[in-house]
Design a protein around this motif. Structure first.
Motif, PDB file in Angstrom:
ATOM      1  N   GLY A 199       0.821  -1.184  -0.197  1.00  0.00           N
ATOM      2  CA  GLY A 199       0.155   0.122   0.012  1.00  0.00           C
ATOM      3  C   GLY A 199       0.700   1.125   0.021  1.00  0.00           C
ATOM      4  N   ARG A 200       0.136   2.418  -0.304  1.00  0.00           N
ATOM      5  CA  ARG A 200       0.949   3.697  -0.306  1.00  0.00           C
ATOM      6  C   ARG A 200       0.456   4.441   1.032  1.00  0.00           C
ATOM      7  NH1 ARG A 200       3.164   4.636  -4.366  1.00  0.00           N
ATOM      8  NH2 ARG A 200       1.959   3.616  -5.840  1.00  0.00           N
ATOM      9  N   ILE A 201       1.469   5.076   1.473  1.00  0.00           N
ATOM     10  CA  ILE A 201       1.212   5.677   2.780  1.00  0.00           C
ATOM     11  C   ILE A 201       0.366   7.006   2.718  1.00  0.00           C
ATOM     12  CG2 ILE A 201       2.121   6.751   4.866  1.00  0.00           C
ATOM     13  CD1 ILE A 201       4.461   4.495   4.732  1.00  0.00           C
ATOM     14  N   ARG A 202      -0.686   7.366   2.918  1.00  0.00           N
ATOM     15  CA  ARG A 202      -1.219   8.489   2.487  1.00  0.00           C
ATOM     16  C   ARG A 202      -1.231   9.680   3.621  1.00  0.00           C
ATOM     17  NH1 ARG A 202      -6.664   6.702  -0.739  1.00  0.00           N
ATOM     18  NH2 ARG A 202      -7.509   6.025   1.313  1.00  0.00           N
ATOM     19  N   ALA A 203      -1.421   9.132   4.992  1.00  0.00           N
ATOM     20  CA  ALA A 203      -1.342   9.961   6.103  1.00  0.00           C
ATOM     21  C   ALA A 203      -0.942   9.206   7.282  1.00  0.00           C
ATOM     22  CB  ALA A 203      -2.706  10.683   6.410  1.00  0.00           C
ATOM     23  N   PHE A 204      -0.134   9.915   8.238  1.00  0.00           N
ATOM     24  CA  PHE A 204       0.401   9.355   9.211  1.00  0.00           C
ATOM     25  C   PHE A 204       0.462  10.406  10.443  1.00  0.00           C
ATOM     26  CE2 PHE A 204       4.686   6.617   9.849  1.00  0.00           C
ATOM     27  CZ  PHE A 204       4.019   6.144  10.974  1.00  0.00           C
ATOM     28  N   ASP A 205      -0.176  10.055  11.555  1.00  0.00           N
ATOM     29  CA  ASP A 205      -0.224  11.375  12.626  1.00  0.00           C
ATOM     30  C   ASP A 205       0.071  10.442  13.852  1.00  0.00           C
ATOM     31  OD1 ASP A 205      -0.615  13.035  14.214  1.00  0.00           O
ATOM     32  OD2 ASP A 205      -2.565  13.722  13.743  1.00  0.00           O
ATOM     33  N   THR A 206       1.017  10.846  14.507  1.00  0.00           N
ATOM     34  CA  THR A 206       1.581  10.172  15.688  1.00  0.00           C
ATOM     35  C   THR A 206       1.214  11.340  16.929  1.00  0.00           C
ATOM     36  OG1 THR A 206       3.757  11.182  15.474  1.00  0.00           O
ATOM     37  CG2 THR A 206       3.344   9.044  14.599  1.00  0.00           C
ATOM     38  N   ALA A 207       0.614  12.383  16.654  1.00  0.00           N
ATOM     39  CA  ALA A 207       0.362  13.489  17.927  1.00  0.00           C
ATOM     40  C   ALA A 207      -0.192  12.775  19.115  1.00  0.00           C
ATOM     41  CB  ALA A 207      -0.300  14.466  17.073  1.00  0.00           C
ATOM     42  N   GLU A 208      -1.323  12.155  18.903  1.00  0.00           N
ATOM     43  CA  GLU A 208      -2.121  11.372  19.919  1.00  0.00           C
ATOM     44  C   GLU A 208      -1.387  10.519  20.653  1.00  0.00           C
ATOM     45  OE1 GLU A 208      -4.921  11.939  21.738  1.00  0.00           O
ATOM     46  OE2 GLU A 208      -4.865  13.976  20.468  1.00  0.00           O
ATOM     47  N   ALA A 209      -0.473   9.672  20.014  1.00  0.00           N
ATOM     48  CA  ALA A 209       0.350   8.652  20.637  1.00  0.00           C
ATOM     49  C   ALA A 209       1.417   9.221  21.539  1.00  0.00           C
ATOM     50  CB  ALA A 209       0.917   7.650  19.451  1.00  0.00           C
ATOM     51  N   ARG A 210       1.904  10.379  21.110  1.00  0.00           N
ATOM     52  CA  ARG A 210       2.916  11.123  21.773  1.00  0.00           C
ATOM     53  C   ARG A 210       2.379  11.538  23.159  1.00  0.00           C
ATOM     54  NH1 ARG A 210       7.372  12.887  18.233  1.00  0.00           N
ATOM     55  NH2 ARG A 210       6.635  12.057  16.153  1.00  0.00           N
ATOM     56  N   LYS A 211       1.042  12.098  23.258  1.00  0.00           N
ATOM     57  CA  LYS A 211       0.414  12.345  24.512  1.00  0.00           C
ATOM     58  C   LYS A 211      -0.052  11.270  25.599  1.00  0.00           C
ATOM     59  CE  LYS A 211      -1.756  16.124  21.918  1.00  0.00           C
ATOM     60  NZ  LYS A 211      -3.172  16.215  21.247  1.00  0.00           N
ATOM     61  N   ARG A 212       0.086  10.099  24.934  1.00  0.00           N
ATOM     62  CA  ARG A 212      -0.233   8.888  25.874  1.00  0.00           C
ATOM     63  C   ARG A 212       0.808   8.836  27.005  1.00  0.00           C
ATOM     64  NH1 ARG A 212      -4.034   4.878  24.104  1.00  0.00           N
ATOM     65  NH2 ARG A 212      -5.521   6.125  22.703  1.00  0.00           N
ATOM     66  N   PRO A 213       0.121   8.264  28.168  1.00  0.00           N
ATOM     67  CA  PRO A 213       0.827   8.089  29.494  1.00  0.00           C
ATOM     68  C   PRO A 213       2.158   7.310  29.323  1.00  0.00           C
ATOM     69  CG  PRO A 213      -1.395   7.322  29.837  1.00  0.00           C
ATOM     70  CD  PRO A 213      -1.240   7.896  28.412  1.00  0.00           C
ATOM     71  N   GLY A 214       3.100   7.802  29.687  1.00  0.00           N
ATOM     72  CA  GLY A 214       4.368   6.840  29.839  1.00  0.00           C
ATOM     73  C   GLY A 214       5.149   6.914  28.664  1.00  0.00           C
ATOM     74  N   VAL A 215       4.575   7.827  27.548  1.00  0.00           N
ATOM     75  CA  VAL A 215       5.271   7.746  26.228  1.00  0.00           C
ATOM     76  C   VAL A 215       6.283   8.995  26.083  1.00  0.00           C
ATOM     77  CG1 VAL A 215       5.003   8.169  23.721  1.00  0.00           C
ATOM     78  CG2 VAL A 215       3.244   6.658  24.947  1.00  0.00           C
ATOM     79  N   HIS A 216       7.462   8.632  25.590  1.00  0.00           N
ATOM     80  CA  HIS A 216       8.642   9.428  25.895  1.00  0.00           C
ATOM     81  C   HIS A 216       8.943  10.174  24.458  1.00  0.00           C
ATOM     82  CE1 HIS A 216      12.307  11.309  27.847  1.00  0.00           C
ATOM     83  NE2 HIS A 216      12.720  10.964  26.472  1.00  0.00           N
ATOM     84  N   ALA A 217       8.654   9.373  23.375  1.00  0.00           N
ATOM     85  CA  ALA A 217       8.880  10.003  21.904  1.00  0.00           C
ATOM     86  C   ALA A 217       8.170   8.845  21.032  1.00  0.00           C
ATOM     87  CB  ALA A 217      10.172  10.060  21.759  1.00  0.00           C
ATOM     88  N   VAL A 218       7.791   9.214  19.967  1.00  0.00           N
ATOM     89  CA  VAL A 218       7.597   8.514  18.604  1.00  0.00           C
ATOM     90  C   VAL A 218       8.458   8.961  17.546  1.00  0.00           C
ATOM     91  CG1 VAL A 218       5.858   7.596  17.032  1.00  0.00           C
ATOM     92  CG2 VAL A 218       5.160   8.351  19.466  1.00  0.00           C
ATOM     93  N   ILE A 219       9.323   7.921  17.109  1.00  0.00           N
ATOM     94  CA  ILE A 219      10.178   8.194  15.912  1.00  0.00           C
ATOM     95  C   ILE A 219       9.544   7.481  14.626  1.00  0.00           C
ATOM     96  CG2 ILE A 219      12.544   7.477  15.118  1.00  0.00           C
ATOM     97  CD1 ILE A 219      13.214   7.679  17.973  1.00  0.00           C
ATOM     98  N   THR A 220       9.633   8.472  13.572  1.00  0.00           N
ATOM     99  CA  THR A 220       9.278   7.952  12.323  1.00  0.00           C
ATOM    100  C   THR A 220      10.348   8.540  11.331  1.00  0.00           C
ATOM    101  OG1 THR A 220       8.272  10.134  11.499  1.00  0.00           O
ATOM    102  CG2 THR A 220       6.851   8.633  12.855  1.00  0.00           C
ATOM    103  N   ALA A 221      10.264   7.980  10.070  1.00  0.00           N
ATOM    104  CA  ALA A 221      11.092   8.537   8.964  1.00  0.00           C
ATOM    105  C   ALA A 221      11.270  10.032   9.020  1.00  0.00           C
ATOM    106  CB  ALA A 221      10.517   8.132   7.469  1.00  0.00           C
TER     107      ALA A 221
END
Lengths: 760, 158
Positions: free
Chosen positions: A47-69
């Motif tokens: 598949g082709r990646i159309r959209a990718f949003d990690t903002a919500e995940a970064r706000k989750r408790p205990g989450v320090h960072a989300v790394i993408t390309a």
């Protein structure tokens, strides 16, 4: 004193810690401030990646960072080919994170760093991902249509064709009195290690140094890749090998996580640990084996094999990475196995599909080749009215023909020849130990509701890949000696085997060898590792060289103190002695150290035969092993106890591949076997009654030990032996297995097809 | 959530999330890393520990369920120095290679031999069929367990 540790069955040094739960695997390591990495993987095959949003995940408790390309300046680095690094493969190589397209279920998309694994896993669901599904390429036939392309810019799903050539096969086929063509298929397996993979990375910002634990198999290679990708000199990176819970070719290759975790640790300046779970492991670790052969054999009326030709289609999965081409190369290079075949023309086609990428798994390409050829021989013998054993005797390479040249493979110009051995003698020994003549009366017999069958299969196993291995010896403060190795341990008993070799080389009691250090990148100047059954042969030969250099260094250091010529100094257990009887304690020479290297561009070929007696339940489709004998000539066995473990252990893996194991996908490229309840491994009740006989009749002429790599012979010939035994057992049904694994349902279908035919 | 139980003869008290498995609790909260986690879905048996004498998959049991139990891990079977008869038999028969399945094999076999010191090869294979070993092909493990029976007949095997 003259030692004979080499050749003696010796209990292992490493067992003392492993048996008491005191091993140290990478997940056993803990550090203050540790963050845990969890990886977001594609659930879409293509598949082709159309959209990718990690903002919500970064706000989750205990989450320090989300790394993408996006966090990687210049984009995610590409994993290079370690072996066969051909320019043709470049467009098919894998970025460490998917960023424009996804190409297999399980492909990494992002890394979540959290205070616990659970918190990280919870956050995965908060990542919003929109992937436009593209038509999946779920097998070689779909790939060959080139209607849906994995890599549009290339215009083709075929990354390469390996061409194995010897003599003039087409000419031989034109005049051959007998030919037979078959389509044969092997399942998709993998070198499942019971310990899932893991990486723990620490970044020392002040010193600019990276320490990576969890290294295995080829840490020096992987350090070079990582250094280049992450922009550090190799000296700034230490790769640490811990206890390793199995390798089998799959573990220790450079995977996306081998960049992602060190990168993450540096990115957030905290230590980061990632431990694969089993579901991830099934879809992230290299797959192997899946191939379909359309091949043809030409023979004389007397059964002499004249030529082999045809095409083999290998399902490569979604990317070419590290050693992924080895199996596809081997399957055409070694199709002829231990047999005299004067003419070969076999093409191996590497098809990219939307599946987990392939790499080597113990006996890469050889397991497949053995099944294909041994089935062809069995069918040809029956057609020609020749006893199947006689047919094999007729064609096995004899000692007089060694070194025997095999097909050359292009475009890599891979030329090779077998080193030594009497392949027919190994077959005869196997038949004798097995009791073939007496058991023959059971062929096809129905006893207590089960059909009995015998199968035979002969093999060669390549070992001792070059170009080099390194070892070092050093005197410790207490007057003992330590061994340091460039090669690695994946559980095969390196600490014991190399203590045996060192003690024999130095003519000292083995207890004087305090420790055998291996695998990590700081022990020797350069190292290669544990693959292609090379550790004992290459590392052992390097250790002999190191012992020579070490004794020279010791003589140089001791001569002035003993007031004699260096040549007259000798090592005497825990002393260094001169010719006049004067001696000094070895402890006085603490720190004296010498390295040795062994260079080699030829390969060893151990060889042998498998004989199987099975009983098949026609109603349930079960295969029961009544007796199974493997004979393998290894040239020289350093530790017969651990060698037997290699043969029987690899045999059971091979029986798993013959009867149970298959990684399955549906037509959409969806992965269907994501647990150990779906991917069936051999258990203790599956395959009893296994025997192995190791012989040392033909030492290898190409290394000072005379040893031949011997970790794969058990697996290579298992598929051929079992399939031939099934054909023999179900002869009343005209059953001819053409595909592995021979699962209960596959057996049941063979029986039903035969019963239908009989009724018609 | 607080939970109290006994591990290898010593009382422990830990505060854990209710969803934490006993395996993760032993490994990461109590530092007993001899118990290995190979699949987390109860198939491979590497995490097998003894709970009140019975062989249990620590990945399928929550830590909170261990409240009041006596848990023994591979570390608790070992002597400070040297090997138990079962461990020595594993070494003698080369019944381990990479060692990852070994703690689960040892605990499972210990539970079997403690109950049935006269078991035969078929019984050993049947009981060990819940523990996956990818290295040995099981032949040497079965030999090792059979060879260790004598020690259990003479009382204990510890």
């Amino acid at each position: 004193m003259k030692n004979t540790y080499i050749g003696t069955p010796m209990e292992r040094r490493e067992d003392l810690r492993l048996l008491r739960g005191r091993g140290e695997y990478v997940d056993d390591l803990h550090l203050d401030g540790l963050l845990y990495a969890v990886i977001l993987r594609s659930q879409v095959a293509h598949g082709r990646i159309r959209a990718f949003d990690t903002a919500e995940a970064r706000k989750r408790p205990g989450v320090h960072a989300v790394i993408t390309a996006k966090d990687m300046p210049g984009g995610p680095p590409i994993i290079p080919m370690r072996l066969q690094p051909l320019p043709q493969f470049k467009p098919y190589e894998q970025p460490v994170l998917a960023h424009d397209k996804v190409r297999y279920v399980g492909e990494p998309l992002a890394v979540v760093l959290a205070e616990s694994v659970a918190a990280g896993e919870d956050a995965l669901e908060a990542i919003a991902l929109d992937i436009e599904a593209l038509p999946a390429v779920a097998d070689c036939a779909v790939a060959a249509a080139n209607a849906s392309l994995l890599f549009e810019a290339t215009g083709s799903n075929r990354s390469l064709v390996f061409e194995a050539r010897k003599g003039d096969a087409d000419a031989a086929f034109r005049t051959a009195p007998y030919r037979r063509r078959e389509r044969l298929r092997t399942g998709r397996h993998y070198g499942l290690t019971l310990e899932p993979r893991g990486v723990l990375a620490q970044w020392d910002a002040a010193r600019g140094r990276l320490t990576v634990s969890g290294a295995a198999k080829v840490p020096f290679f992987n350090r070079r890749i990582l250094a280049q990708q992450i922009g550090l000199p190799v000296e700034a990176i230490a790769m640490i090998e811990n206890d390793v819970g199995g390798g089998y070719g799959a573990r220790g290759e450079f995977y996306p996580e081998d960049f992602l975790i060190p990168f993450a640790a540096r990115h957030v300046n905290r230590p980061v640990k990632w431990i694969e779970d089993r579901r991830e492991n099934l879809m992230a670790m290299n797959h192997a084996r899946e191939a379909e052969a359309d091949i043809e054999i030409a023979c004389d009326r007397d059964g002499a094999i004249l030529a082999l030709r045809g095409d083999i289609h290998v399902d490569m999965g979604a990317y070419m990475r590290t050693n992924g081409a080895v199996g596809a190369r081997n399957v055409c290079q070694f199709l002829a196995g231990p047999y005299r075949v004067p003419h070969v023309k076999v093409d191996s086609h590497l098809w990219m599909t939307n599946k987990t990428p392939v790499g080597t798994y113990r006996g890469p390409g050889r397991f497949e080749a053995n099944f294909f050829l041994e089935r062809l021989i069995e069918l040809a013998a029956a057609d020609l009215g020749i006893d199947r054993i006689a047919m094999r005797r007729r064609n096995l390479v004899s000692a007089a023909e060694q070194p025997y040249p095999i097909a050359t493979v292009q475009p890599t110009d891979a030329k090779d020849q077998y080193d030594s051995g009497d392949y027919r003698a190994a077959l005869e020994r196997c038949l004798k130990e097995f009791g073939w003549d007496e058991k023959q009366k059971l062929s096809g017999r129905l006893i207590d509701g089960k059909y009995h069958g015998l199968g035979i299969s002969c093999f060669i196993e390549g070992g001792a890949a070059g170009p080099k291995e390194t070892a070092r010896l050093a005197v410790n403060d207490d007057g003992t000696i330590s061994v340091y190795l460039g090669t690695t341990s994946v559980g095969q008993g390196v600490e014991t085997i190399f203590a045996q070799i060192a003690a024999d080389a130095l003519e000292i009691p083995i207890e004087r060898i305090r420790h055998v250090h291996h695998g990590s990148t700081h022990y020797v100047s350069d190292g290669y590792g544990a693959y292609h059954s090379r550790s004992t042969v290459m590392g052992g030969s390097a250790l002999l060289e190191a012992a020579t250099n070490f004794q020279a260094a010791l003589r140089e250091a001791a001569a002035p103190k003993l007031g004699c010529d260096a040549a007259a100094v000798r090592l005497d257990v825990d002393k260094v002695a001169g010719p006049d009887g004067r001696s000094l304690p070895l402890a006085d020479f603490a720190g004296v150290s010498a390295e040795g290297a062994f260079l080699n561009h030829r390969h060893t070929y151990s060889y042998g035969a498998h004989a199987a007696h099975i009983a098949v339940d026609p109603k349930l489709g079960n295969i029961e092993i009544i007796d199974y004998v493997v004979v393998q000539d290894v040239g020289r066995a350093v530790n017969p106890l651990t060698l037997r473990g290699q043969v029987i252990g690899s045999l059971v893996q091979g029986l798993g591949g013959a009867c149970l194991e298959h990684l399955q996908y549906d037509e959409q490229g969806q992965f269907l076997t994501g647990s150990l309840a779906d991917y069936l491994l051999p258990t203790a009740t599956d395959f009893p009654n296994l025997r192995c006989i190791v012989t040392e009749d033909h030492p290898s002429p190409i290394n000072p030990l005379g040893a031949k790599g011997a970790g794969e012979g058990g697996i290579i010939a298992a598929g051929g032996a079992i399939a031939n035994a099934v054909a023999d057992a179900l002869r009343d049904f005209g059953a001819q297995p053409r595909a592995l694994p021979l699962t209960p349902s596959a057996i049941w279908h063979l029986v039903q097809a035969g019963a239908r035919k009989a009724a018609e | 959530m607080p939970v109290k139980f006994e591990v290898n003869g010593k009382p422990v008290e830990v505060t854990v999330e209710p969803r934490l498995t006993l395996a993760d609790c032993l490994r990461h909260h109590l530092g007993l890393t001899g118990t290995h986690v190979g699949c987390e879905h109860g198939v491979c048996g590497a995490c097998t520990v003894l709970v009140d004498g019975a062989a249990v998959r620590a990945c399928l049991m929550l830590a909170v369920q261990a409240e009041g139990s006596k848990v023994v891990t591979v570390e608790g079977l070992s002597k400070d120095e040297g090997l138990t008869p079962l461990q020595a038999s594993f070494r003698k028969h080369h019944a381990l290679q990479c060692g990852f399945c070994t703690p689960g094999m040892i605990t499972t076999a210990h539970a079997l031999l403690s109950e049935e010191p006269d078991c035969d090869a078929n019984r050993v294979r049947e009981v060990l069929s819940g523990n996956i070993c990818r290295c040995t092909g099981y032949v040497s493990i079965v030999e090792a367990v059979l060879d260790a029976r004598a020690a259990y007949k003479n009382g204990g095997g510890r």
